[in-house]
Design a protein around this motif. Sequence first.
Motif, PDB file in Angstrom:
ATOM      1  N   GLY A   1       0.843  -1.186   0.000  1.00 44.00           N
ATOM      2  CA  GLY A   1       0.000   0.000   0.000  1.00 44.00           C
ATOM      3  C   GLY A   1       0.872   1.227   0.000  1.00 44.00           C
ATOM      4  N   THR A   2       0.318   2.313  -0.428  1.00 47.77           N
ATOM      5  CA  THR A   2       1.081   3.556  -0.485  1.00 47.77           C
ATOM      6  C   THR A   2       0.661   4.450   0.657  1.00 47.77           C
ATOM      7  N   ALA A   3       1.603   4.934   1.418  1.00 48.47           N
ATOM      8  CA  ALA A   3       1.354   5.900   2.492  1.00 48.47           C
ATOM      9  C   ALA A   3       0.235   5.438   3.412  1.00 48.47           C
ATOM     10  N   ILE A   4       0.440   4.335   4.087  1.00 44.08           N
ATOM     11  CA  ILE A   4      -0.570   3.780   4.991  1.00 44.08           C
ATOM     12  C   ILE A   4      -0.796   4.761   6.140  1.00 44.08           C
ATOM     13  N   ASP A   5      -2.053   5.177   6.319  1.00 47.98           N
ATOM     14  CA  ASP A   5      -2.398   6.181   7.317  1.00 47.98           C
ATOM     15  C   ASP A   5      -2.859   5.583   8.638  1.00 47.98           C
TER      16      ASP A   5
ATOM     17  N   SER B   1      -5.212   3.905   3.275  1.00 47.00           N
ATOM     18  CA  SER B   1      -4.322   4.898   2.675  1.00 47.00           C
ATOM     19  C   SER B   1      -5.087   5.698   1.624  1.00 47.00           C
ATOM     20  N   ASN B   2      -4.462   6.754   1.155  1.00 50.00           N
ATOM     21  CA  ASN B   2      -5.059   7.523   0.072  1.00 50.00           C
ATOM     22  C   ASN B   2      -3.967   8.036  -0.841  1.00 50.00           C
ATOM     23  N   LEU B   3      -4.304   8.167  -2.116  1.00 43.98           N
ATOM     24  CA  LEU B   3      -3.362   8.642  -3.110  1.00 43.98           C
ATOM     25  C   LEU B   3      -4.139   9.082  -4.344  1.00 43.98           C
ATOM     26  N   ASN B   4      -3.838  10.255  -4.855  1.00 43.56           N
ATOM     27  CA  ASN B   4      -4.421  10.765  -6.100  1.00 43.56           C
ATOM     28  C   ASN B   4      -5.952  10.723  -6.102  1.00 43.56           C
ATOM     29  N   ASP B   5      -6.547  11.252  -5.062  1.00 41.84           N
ATOM     30  CA  ASP B   5      -8.009  11.347  -4.923  1.00 41.84           C
ATOM     31  C   ASP B   5      -8.712   9.993  -4.786  1.00 41.84           C
ATOM     32  N   TYR B   6      -8.001   8.959  -4.397  1.00 43.04           N
ATOM     33  CA  TYR B   6      -8.613   7.662  -4.139  1.00 43.04           C
ATOM     34  C   TYR B   6      -8.259   7.211  -2.734  1.00 43.04           C
ATOM     35  N   GLY B   7      -9.224   6.555  -2.092  1.00 41.11           N
ATOM     36  CA  GLY B   7      -8.984   5.943  -0.798  1.00 41.11           C
ATOM     37  C   GLY B   7      -8.833   4.445  -0.994  1.00 41.11           C
ATOM     38  N   TYR B   8      -7.924   3.840  -0.233  1.00 44.42           N
ATOM     39  CA  TYR B   8      -7.660   2.409  -0.362  1.00 44.42           C
ATOM     40  C   TYR B   8      -7.830   1.728   0.988  1.00 44.42           C
ATOM     41  N   LEU B   9      -8.446   0.555   0.965  1.00 45.45           N
ATOM     42  CA  LEU B   9      -8.492  -0.330   2.115  1.00 45.45           C
ATOM     43  C   LEU B   9      -7.809  -1.618   1.670  1.00 45.45           C
TER      44      LEU B   9
ATOM     45  N   LYS C   1     -10.569   0.042  -3.815  1.00 43.44           N
ATOM     46  CA  LYS C   1     -10.168   1.388  -4.234  1.00 43.44           C
ATOM     47  C   LYS C   1     -11.444   2.175  -4.514  1.00 43.44           C
ATOM     48  N   GLU C   2     -11.617   3.295  -3.832  1.00 48.84           N
ATOM     49  CA  GLU C   2     -12.810   4.121  -3.978  1.00 48.84           C
ATOM     50  C   GLU C   2     -12.417   5.576  -4.162  1.00 48.84           C
ATOM     51  N   PRO C   3     -13.136   6.311  -5.024  1.00 48.58           N
ATOM     52  CA  PRO C   3     -12.880   7.758  -5.095  1.00 48.58           C
ATOM     53  C   PRO C   3     -13.198   8.393  -3.748  1.00 48.58           C
ATOM     54  N   GLU C   4     -12.373   9.364  -3.337  1.00 49.01           N
ATOM     55  CA  GLU C   4     -12.629  10.070  -2.086  1.00 49.01           C
ATOM     56  C   GLU C   4     -13.879  10.910  -2.225  1.00 49.01           C
ATOM     57  N   LEU C   5     -14.609  11.055  -1.132  1.00 46.68           N
ATOM     58  CA  LEU C   5     -15.794  11.899  -1.142  1.00 46.68           C
ATOM     59  C   LEU C   5     -15.370  13.348  -1.254  1.00 46.68           C
ATOM     60  N   GLN C   6     -16.000  14.088  -2.149  1.00 45.58           N
ATOM     61  CA  GLN C   6     -15.667  15.483  -2.333  1.00 45.58           C
ATOM     62  C   GLN C   6     -16.943  16.294  -2.471  1.00 45.58           C
ATOM     63  N   ALA C   7     -16.933  17.468  -1.894  1.00 45.18           N
ATOM     64  CA  ALA C   7     -18.049  18.403  -2.046  1.00 45.18           C
ATOM     65  C   ALA C   7     -17.671  19.388  -3.148  1.00 45.18           C
ATOM     66  N   GLU C   8     -18.579  19.591  -4.097  1.00 50.43           N
ATOM     67  CA  GLU C   8     -18.286  20.512  -5.195  1.00 50.43           C
ATOM     68  C   GLU C   8     -18.963  21.845  -4.956  1.00 50.43           C
ATOM     69  N   THR C   9     -18.228  22.929  -5.132  1.00 49.14           N
ATOM     70  CA  THR C   9     -18.774  24.284  -5.052  1.00 49.14           C
ATOM     71  C   THR C   9     -18.288  25.039  -6.286  1.00 49.14           C
ATOM     72  N   GLY C  10     -19.179  25.243  -7.211  1.00 47.15           N
ATOM     73  CA  GLY C  10     -18.768  25.903  -8.454  1.00 47.15           C
ATOM     74  C   GLY C  10     -17.800  25.011  -9.191  1.00 47.15           C
ATOM     75  N   ASN C  11     -16.634  25.551  -9.542  1.00 48.47           N
ATOM     76  CA  ASN C  11     -15.603  24.793 -10.242  1.00 48.47           C
ATOM     77  C   ASN C  11     -14.544  24.234  -9.304  1.00 48.47           C
ATOM     78  N   LYS C  12     -14.664  24.530  -7.992  1.00 53.20           N
ATOM     79  CA  LYS C  12     -13.646  24.074  -7.050  1.00 53.20           C
ATOM     80  C   LYS C  12     -14.112  22.812  -6.323  1.00 53.20           C
ATOM     81  N   LYS C  13     -13.205  21.875  -6.159  1.00 53.58           N
ATOM     82  CA  LYS C  13     -13.489  20.686  -5.371  1.00 53.58           C
ATOM     83  C   LYS C  13     -12.848  20.856  -4.000  1.00 53.58           C
ATOM     84  N   ILE C  14     -13.620  20.582  -2.965  1.00 52.37           N
ATOM     85  CA  ILE C  14     -13.119  20.673  -1.597  1.00 52.37           C
ATOM     86  C   ILE C  14     -13.054  19.267  -1.037  1.00 52.37           C
TER      87      ILE C  14
END
Length: 164
Positions: A111-115, A128-136, A150-163
């Motif tokens: 795994g990469t960067a195990i948190d 771990s997480n890497l490049n906007d993906y979470g890994y178990l 491998k799952e995409p990380e949850l993100q809230a969108e506001t306009g054109n910015k991802k938080i």
Amino acid sequence: MKKTILIITTVLLFTGCSFSQSQSNIHYTFGVIETSSARKYTVIKYYNDDGKKVASTKLDEAQVGTSFNTTSYHDGYAYINNIGLQGHKNPQNIIQIKGNSTKVNKLHLPGTAIDAVSADDHYYYGVSNLNDYGYLTQMNFKEKKVNEIKEPELQAETGNKKIS
């Protein structure tokens, strides 16, 4: 014969050689992990109720257990995150410490960067997480078989910015 035993004993005393305590049962109340991101070794020191050091174990690993939230406990073992030497590839190991003993194992977990780490009766896990993906990542204790989600990380969108 007595002269030979005396010479061997003297050599052992003056060279600092000692017998390994890695399998011995000890009674300790708490342990202290001395580690760093800049040096590739960690020392675990074990203390009794009176604050007296009763044993220690040295590991060739860096940044072991640098945060309390990365430690997990199961069935008499502590599982600790191992971040590794600063500026080098993650060692992909989980450190397993057996309670009331100085026995320490390194469990490989790809795994990469195990948190964070955890374990149950049959598996040990890393998050771990890497490049906007979470890994178990899950590894079987006996067969060393790896499963990963491998799952995409949850993100809230506001306009054109991802938080994140």
